[in-house]
Each structure stands twice: as structure tokens, then as C-alpha cells.
Design a protein around this motif. Structure first.
Motif, PDB file in Angstrom:
ATOM      1  N   ARG A 183     -30.402 -52.446  24.731  1.00 25.83           N
ATOM      2  CA  ARG A 183     -30.258 -53.114  23.590  1.00 25.83           C
ATOM      3  C   ARG A 183     -30.711 -54.464  23.641  1.00 25.83           C
ATOM      4  O   ARG A 183     -31.260 -54.882  22.428  1.00 25.83           O
TER       5      ARG A 183
ATOM      6  N   GLN B  53     -14.086 -41.894  18.116  1.00 23.68           N
ATOM      7  CA  GLN B  53     -15.023 -41.835  16.982  1.00 23.68           C
ATOM      8  C   GLN B  53     -14.382 -43.136  15.892  1.00 23.68           C
ATOM      9  O   GLN B  53     -14.896 -43.896  15.355  1.00 23.68           O
TER      10      GLN B  53
ATOM     11  N   GLU C  94     -24.114 -54.864  20.497  1.00 28.80           N
ATOM     12  CA  GLU C  94     -25.125 -54.917  19.539  1.00 28.80           C
ATOM     13  C   GLU C  94     -24.633 -54.960  17.993  1.00 28.80           C
ATOM     14  O   GLU C  94     -25.543 -55.887  17.219  1.00 28.80           O
ATOM     15  N   ASN C  95     -23.596 -54.666  17.899  1.00 28.28           N
ATOM     16  CA  ASN C  95     -22.863 -54.834  16.430  1.00 28.28           C
ATOM     17  C   ASN C  95     -22.725 -56.405  16.420  1.00 28.28           C
ATOM     18  O   ASN C  95     -22.946 -56.721  15.216  1.00 28.28           O
TER      19      ASN C  95
ATOM     20  N   HIS D  59     -13.990 -46.406  17.240  1.00 27.09           N
ATOM     21  CA  HIS D  59     -15.254 -47.304  17.302  1.00 27.09           C
ATOM     22  C   HIS D  59     -15.648 -47.647  15.818  1.00 27.09           C
ATOM     23  O   HIS D  59     -16.099 -48.693  15.504  1.00 27.09           O
TER      24      HIS D  59
ATOM     25  N   SER E 117     -22.673 -49.226  27.339  1.00 26.58           N
ATOM     26  CA  SER E 117     -23.655 -48.928  26.380  1.00 26.58           C
ATOM     27  C   SER E 117     -24.290 -50.069  25.517  1.00 26.58           C
ATOM     28  O   SER E 117     -25.290 -50.139  25.315  1.00 26.58           O
TER      29      SER E 117
ATOM     30  N   SER F  57     -22.873 -50.803  22.527  1.00 27.73           N
ATOM     31  CA  SER F  57     -22.798 -50.473  20.828  1.00 27.73           C
ATOM     32  C   SER F  57     -22.070 -51.871  20.187  1.00 27.73           C
ATOM     33  O   SER F  57     -22.339 -52.450  19.199  1.00 27.73           O
ATOM     34  N   ASN F  58     -21.055 -52.291  21.035  1.00 24.63           N
ATOM     35  CA  ASN F  58     -20.287 -53.332  20.281  1.00 24.63           C
ATOM     36  C   ASN F  58     -21.003 -54.650  20.316  1.00 24.63           C
ATOM     37  O   ASN F  58     -21.030 -55.566  19.506  1.00 24.63           O
TER      38      ASN F  58
ATOM     39  N   TYR G   9     -16.308 -51.475  15.102  1.00 31.78           N
ATOM     40  CA  TYR G   9     -17.576 -52.221  14.379  1.00 31.78           C
ATOM     41  C   TYR G   9     -17.139 -52.824  12.986  1.00 31.78           C
ATOM     42  O   TYR G   9     -18.008 -53.531  12.656  1.00 31.78           O
TER      43      TYR G   9
END
Length: 189
Positions: free
Chosen positions: A45, A167, A16-17, A170, A11, A13-14, A174
Motif C-alpha cells: 500500500r 466488517q 492507507e485510509n 472496520h 494489511s 487498510s487503516n 474508516y
């Protein structure tokens, strides 16, 4: 400027962070994202964040020097953010102590081939472990065996599920991954 190329399979997410963390840095920039998965969410992303992203085939990664040559031209550091393939020896040798991975557990526990994502969190829950966390480590020629740079932990309670463990992990990713990368890169130049 220290240039990072991120590898991601999912996905993103890391990724993007990390991209957002370094957007205004005068010393570190994410120049490109590479993925082996044509359906990876990381592409969406990257488009939104205006970061170049490319898909590559297994043959250009493992059988010839296409990806290696790209990295030699574009990267000072390589960051694995949810990337599932083992890094070929030629790339490891070309970037000694310049390839960094994040693993969603406290290595050496719950590491190795097949131990990624929910597989890790299910194994943590099944084992009855009282804590888990993240490990940021250098990449060598073996899965999850490179020298540990940083670890952070979180408690695992009896009521936790693999999803709630994920969660918690994660949140640690982040919070810590971009800052640890920044510290490492600025220290090493």
C-alpha cells in the motif's frame, strides 16, 4: 506541519485510509510507516501511495534506541493502525499524549494482551454482547489502558458472525479514525 508516523503489522487498510485522508492537508502529513512484519500488506500500500515504509527488528524497538531516535527526528505524533507489539516505555515517555491507537471494541471490554483482530470479534460474539465498536485512545505502558479519546458503537445482532462484526467495526474505523486524529492534532498543535 504536524508529522505522523504510522505503525502497522498487517494489511494496512487503516494506514492507507489515514494516508489518503491527509494527502492534501496543509497542516498534517503522514511521513513514514513502520512495520515489524516483513510480510505486512502495508508495504504494498505504501509503495502504491508513495509513502516511505521501513521494517524494523524487535531489538531496535525494545533493546536500543534506534526506533526511538528515528521517531524523535521524524514524528510529532505516532499512530498505531493494527500494530500488535506493546510500545516500550522510552517511546511512551518521549511522546506523552502523542501516541494514538485504535482498538476494535468498546474498551475497557475486550481489551488487553492477545485481544486484537478476529480474537476480539469472536470474543464479542461468544459473550452475547448487544453492541461493539471502536475505541480511539492514547497509548500508555499497558495494553489498551490509555485514556479514551473517542468511541463509536454498532449493534451486534443474533445473526452476526465474527466476520460480519469485523466488517461493521472496520466501517467505523474508516469513518472515524482519520477525522478524530485530525481534530486531536489540530486542537493540540
Amino acid at each position: 506541519m504536524n508529522r505522523i508516523v504510522i505503525f502497522a503489522s498487517g494489511s494496512g487498510s487503516n494506514a492507507e485510509n489515514i494516508i489518503q485522508f491527509f494527502q492534501n492537508s496543509e497542516q498534517i502529513e503522514v511521513t513514514h510507516v513502520l512495520s515489524n512484519n516483513p510480510n505486512a500488506g502495508v508495504f504494498d500500500r505504501c509503495e502504491r501511495l508513495d509513502i516511505p515504509a521501513s521494517l524494523f527488528e524487535k531489538s531496535s524497538f525494545k533493546d536500543d534506541d534506534t526506533v526511538l531516535n528515528f521517531l524523535l527526528a521524524e514524528a510529532d505524533y505516532i499512530v498505531l493502525a493494527g500494530f500488535l507489539w506493546k510500545i516500550p516505555a522510552a517511546i511512551v515517555e518521549a511522546f506523552p499524549n502523542k501516541i494514538v491507537n485504535i482498538h476494535p471494541a468498546l474498551l475497557p471490554k475486550f481489551g488487553g494482551k492477545g485481544m486484537y483482530g478476529m480474537n476480539v470479534h469472536k470474543a464479542v460474539k461468544t459473550s452475547g454482547a448487544k453492541e461493539t465498536g471502536i475505541t480511539i485512545h492514547y497509548v500508555n505502558e499497558h495494553y489498551d489502558e490509555g485514556a479514551i479519546i473517542f468511541q463509536a458503537s454498532t449493534a451486534v445482532t443474533e445473526s452476526d458472525t465474527p466476520e460480519s462484526i469485523a466488517q461493521k467495526v472496520h466501517e467505523l474505523e474508516y469513518e472515524h479514525f482519520p477525522r478524530v486524529l485530525e481534530s486531536l492534532i489540530l486542537k493540540n498543535g
